[in-house]
Design a protein around this motif. Sequence first.
Motif, PDB file in Angstrom:
ATOM      1  N   ARG A 256       6.971  28.696 -12.487  1.00 59.23           N
ATOM      2  CA  ARG A 256       6.881  30.155 -12.325  1.00 59.23           C
ATOM      3  C   ARG A 256       8.089  30.855 -12.935  1.00 59.23           C
ATOM      4  NH1 ARG A 256       5.123  32.191  -6.433  1.00 59.23           N
ATOM      5  NH2 ARG A 256       4.966  34.113  -7.649  1.00 59.23           N
ATOM      6  N   ALA A 257       9.256  30.249 -12.740  1.00 62.77           N
ATOM      7  CA  ALA A 257      10.474  30.858 -13.274  1.00 62.77           C
ATOM      8  C   ALA A 257      10.501  30.824 -14.800  1.00 62.77           C
ATOM      9  CB  ALA A 257      11.702  30.134 -12.707  1.00 62.77           C
ATOM     10  N   GLN A 258       9.900  29.800 -15.384  1.00 63.96           N
ATOM     11  CA  GLN A 258       9.895  29.659 -16.843  1.00 63.96           C
ATOM     12  C   GLN A 258       8.796  30.474 -17.511  1.00 63.96           C
ATOM     13  OE1 GLN A 258       9.445  25.436 -16.773  1.00 63.96           O
ATOM     14  NE2 GLN A 258      11.650  25.013 -16.763  1.00 63.96           N
ATOM     15  N   ALA A 259       7.789  30.876 -16.748  1.00 60.50           N
ATOM     16  CA  ALA A 259       6.651  31.622 -17.298  1.00 60.50           C
ATOM     17  C   ALA A 259       7.014  33.100 -17.471  1.00 60.50           C
ATOM     18  CB  ALA A 259       5.452  31.487 -16.369  1.00 60.50           C
ATOM     19  N   LEU A 260       6.130  33.820 -18.139  1.00 58.51           N
ATOM     20  CA  LEU A 260       6.277  35.270 -18.229  1.00 58.51           C
ATOM     21  C   LEU A 260       6.141  35.887 -16.843  1.00 58.51           C
ATOM     22  CD1 LEU A 260       3.995  36.025 -21.336  1.00 58.51           C
ATOM     23  CD2 LEU A 260       6.494  35.792 -21.302  1.00 58.51           C
ATOM     24  N   THR A 261       6.784  37.020 -16.619  1.00 57.27           N
ATOM     25  CA  THR A 261       6.626  37.712 -15.344  1.00 57.27           C
ATOM     26  C   THR A 261       5.183  38.215 -15.233  1.00 57.27           C
ATOM     27  OG1 THR A 261       7.175  39.896 -16.212  1.00 57.27           O
ATOM     28  CG2 THR A 261       9.020  38.496 -15.487  1.00 57.27           C
ATOM     29  N   PRO A 262       4.729  38.576 -14.039  1.00 52.77           N
ATOM     30  CA  PRO A 262       3.367  39.111 -13.898  1.00 52.77           C
ATOM     31  C   PRO A 262       3.096  40.303 -14.820  1.00 52.77           C
ATOM     32  CG  PRO A 262       4.220  38.528 -11.756  1.00 52.77           C
ATOM     33  CD  PRO A 262       5.362  38.373 -12.712  1.00 52.77           C
ATOM     34  N   ARG A 263       4.051  41.217 -14.929  1.00 50.76           N
ATOM     35  CA  ARG A 263       3.841  42.381 -15.791  1.00 50.76           C
ATOM     36  C   ARG A 263       3.791  41.971 -17.263  1.00 50.76           C
ATOM     37  NH1 ARG A 263       7.085  47.815 -14.596  1.00 50.76           N
ATOM     38  NH2 ARG A 263       5.757  47.537 -12.755  1.00 50.76           N
ATOM     39  N   GLU A 264       4.701  41.080 -17.662  1.00 46.91           N
ATOM     40  CA  GLU A 264       4.680  40.578 -19.036  1.00 46.91           C
ATOM     41  C   GLU A 264       3.386  39.822 -19.323  1.00 46.91           C
ATOM     42  OE1 GLU A 264       9.509  39.779 -19.634  1.00 46.91           O
ATOM     43  OE2 GLU A 264       8.179  38.195 -18.877  1.00 46.91           O
ATOM     44  N   SER A 265       2.893  39.109 -18.319  1.00 44.09           N
ATOM     45  CA  SER A 265       1.670  38.322 -18.482  1.00 44.09           C
ATOM     46  C   SER A 265       0.464  39.236 -18.696  1.00 44.09           C
ATOM     47  CB  SER A 265       1.451  37.434 -17.253  1.00 44.09           C
ATOM     48  OG  SER A 265       2.517  36.502 -17.118  1.00 44.09           O
ATOM     49  N   GLN A 266       0.389  40.325 -17.940  1.00 43.26           N
ATOM     50  CA  GLN A 266      -0.713  41.265 -18.136  1.00 43.26           C
ATOM     51  C   GLN A 266      -0.669  41.864 -19.542  1.00 43.26           C
ATOM     52  OE1 GLN A 266      -1.805  44.005 -14.966  1.00 43.26           O
ATOM     53  NE2 GLN A 266      -0.629  42.811 -13.505  1.00 43.26           N
ATOM     54  N   ALA A 267       0.536  42.187 -20.003  1.00 41.46           N
ATOM     55  CA  ALA A 267       0.685  42.729 -21.359  1.00 41.46           C
ATOM     56  C   ALA A 267       0.263  41.688 -22.392  1.00 41.46           C
ATOM     57  CB  ALA A 267       2.129  43.162 -21.596  1.00 41.46           C
ATOM     58  N   PHE A 268       0.597  40.431 -22.135  1.00 38.19           N
ATOM     59  CA  PHE A 268       0.232  39.339 -23.054  1.00 38.19           C
ATOM     60  C   PHE A 268      -1.295  39.243 -23.148  1.00 38.19           C
ATOM     61  CE2 PHE A 268      -0.869  35.077 -24.240  1.00 38.19           C
ATOM     62  CZ  PHE A 268       0.101  34.710 -25.181  1.00 38.19           C
ATOM     63  N   ILE A 269      -1.973  39.303 -21.994  1.00 41.65           N
ATOM     64  CA  ILE A 269      -3.438  39.191 -21.968  1.00 41.65           C
ATOM     65  C   ILE A 269      -4.075  40.385 -22.681  1.00 41.65           C
ATOM     66  CG2 ILE A 269      -5.470  39.104 -20.494  1.00 41.65           C
ATOM     67  CD1 ILE A 269      -3.713  37.653 -18.412  1.00 41.65           C
ATOM     68  N   GLU A 270      -3.521  41.562 -22.471  1.00 41.33           N
ATOM     69  CA  GLU A 270      -4.036  42.766 -23.145  1.00 41.33           C
ATOM     70  C   GLU A 270      -3.896  42.642 -24.669  1.00 41.33           C
ATOM     71  OE1 GLU A 270      -1.739  45.738 -21.262  1.00 41.33           O
ATOM     72  OE2 GLU A 270      -3.033  45.870 -19.470  1.00 41.33           O
ATOM     73  N   THR A 271      -2.785  42.070 -25.112  1.00 40.35           N
ATOM     74  CA  THR A 271      -2.578  41.862 -26.548  1.00 40.35           C
ATOM     75  C   THR A 271      -3.583  40.840 -27.089  1.00 40.35           C
ATOM     76  OG1 THR A 271      -0.224  42.371 -26.352  1.00 40.35           O
ATOM     77  CG2 THR A 271      -0.919  41.121 -28.301  1.00 40.35           C
ATOM     78  N   ALA A 272      -3.811  39.776 -26.313  1.00 42.08           N
ATOM     79  CA  ALA A 272      -4.782  38.757 -26.718  1.00 42.08           C
ATOM     80  C   ALA A 272      -6.184  39.357 -26.815  1.00 42.08           C
ATOM     81  CB  ALA A 272      -4.777  37.602 -25.724  1.00 42.08           C
ATOM     82  N   LEU A 273      -6.499  40.262 -25.922  1.00 46.23           N
ATOM     83  CA  LEU A 273      -7.791  40.944 -25.972  1.00 46.23           C
ATOM     84  C   LEU A 273      -7.923  41.783 -27.239  1.00 46.23           C
ATOM     85  CD1 LEU A 273      -8.626  42.253 -22.376  1.00 46.23           C
ATOM     86  CD2 LEU A 273     -10.202  41.119 -23.948  1.00 46.23           C
ATOM     87  N   GLY A 274      -6.825  42.429 -27.587  1.00 48.37           N
ATOM     88  CA  GLY A 274      -6.836  43.283 -28.769  1.00 48.37           C
ATOM     89  C   GLY A 274      -7.062  42.518 -30.054  1.00 48.37           C
ATOM     90  N   ARG A 275      -6.752  41.201 -30.033  1.00 52.61           N
ATOM     91  CA  ARG A 275      -6.939  40.393 -31.247  1.00 52.61           C
ATOM     92  C   ARG A 275      -8.357  39.875 -31.409  1.00 52.61           C
ATOM     93  NH1 ARG A 275      -1.670  38.200 -29.790  1.00 52.61           N
ATOM     94  NH2 ARG A 275      -2.729  36.441 -28.814  1.00 52.61           N
ATOM     95  N   LEU A 276      -9.155  39.992 -30.348  1.00 49.71           N
ATOM     96  CA  LEU A 276     -10.531  39.460 -30.402  1.00 49.71           C
ATOM     97  C   LEU A 276     -11.486  40.456 -31.061  1.00 49.71           C
ATOM     98  CD1 LEU A 276     -10.841  37.777 -26.885  1.00 49.71           C
ATOM     99  CD2 LEU A 276     -10.591  36.664 -29.098  1.00 49.71           C
TER     100      LEU A 276
END
Length: 281
Positions: free
Chosen positions: A261-281
């Motif tokens: 958990r400490a090494q992963a993206l924060t929850p807010r960063e993770s949501q932004a990451f998923i939104e970016t991944a959606l934008g690439r589809l």
Amino acid sequence: MGEGVDEAGWDVEPGDEIEPVVQAVGRLLKVCREAAGIPVPELAEAMGYGEDMIRKIERGARIPRPELLDRADTFLKAQGHLRAFTEDMKKARYPKKVRELAEMEGRAVEMLLYSNHNIHGLLQTPEYVRTMFEMRQPALAEDVVEREAAARVARQAVLERQPAPTVSFVQEQVTLERPYGGKMVLRRQLEHLLEVARLRNVTLQVMPTDREEHAGTQGLIEVLKFTDGTAIGRSDGAFNGRPVSSPKELRILELRYGMIRAQALTPRESQAFIETALGRL
């Protein structure tokens, strides 16, 4: 489609502890049918199933679909006696191993879940779930796919039960990129992840592929904690993959999960990451 999909239910697994309940429901259906003076062929026609299937249900060899009991209750004027077993039959429809897992998840007050190959089962959309089972090799029969997929989707109700459990998910980046079932399935899956991440009792984090340090190299981790202070956990790469419950073994899994958990993206960063991944589809 297989017989288990379009017929009245699924066969009882030999030795399953649910078998006596299924047999009792079958006997009750027969009693209600005979009391109403309805022969098997007439009930079968009214229910839209074959005569052999009705007889199998009455023998307790087949798990009836809940909707069959509901309709039979009305048709036979059973005054709710058959309908009273619909919830039991909903549970009985699912494989024993799934019922056991669902029971533990239903009791858990906290869940720690790290997935490295696929989206975790509690996060999968119905389309993604079905794709996962359809890809199994050797190929599964259609009725098995139907049964397993329905069971996995049903487990997801635990995320919104009351009182709500506290649930932490960590997903490997690659699990958000594999287009199982095609891009539209992946798009809906990512949209669903964002929906679940908004639940107040859920924390969702993404582990980026480019991390130089990673405590999850030994694979999947699951830890379920219960109200009485006990817990159960497992990991693909620890304790031979078997479930563990001793404090010493659980501490190892929790330590490893905490580092992930400490090494992963924060929850807010993770949501932004998923939104970016959606934008690439």
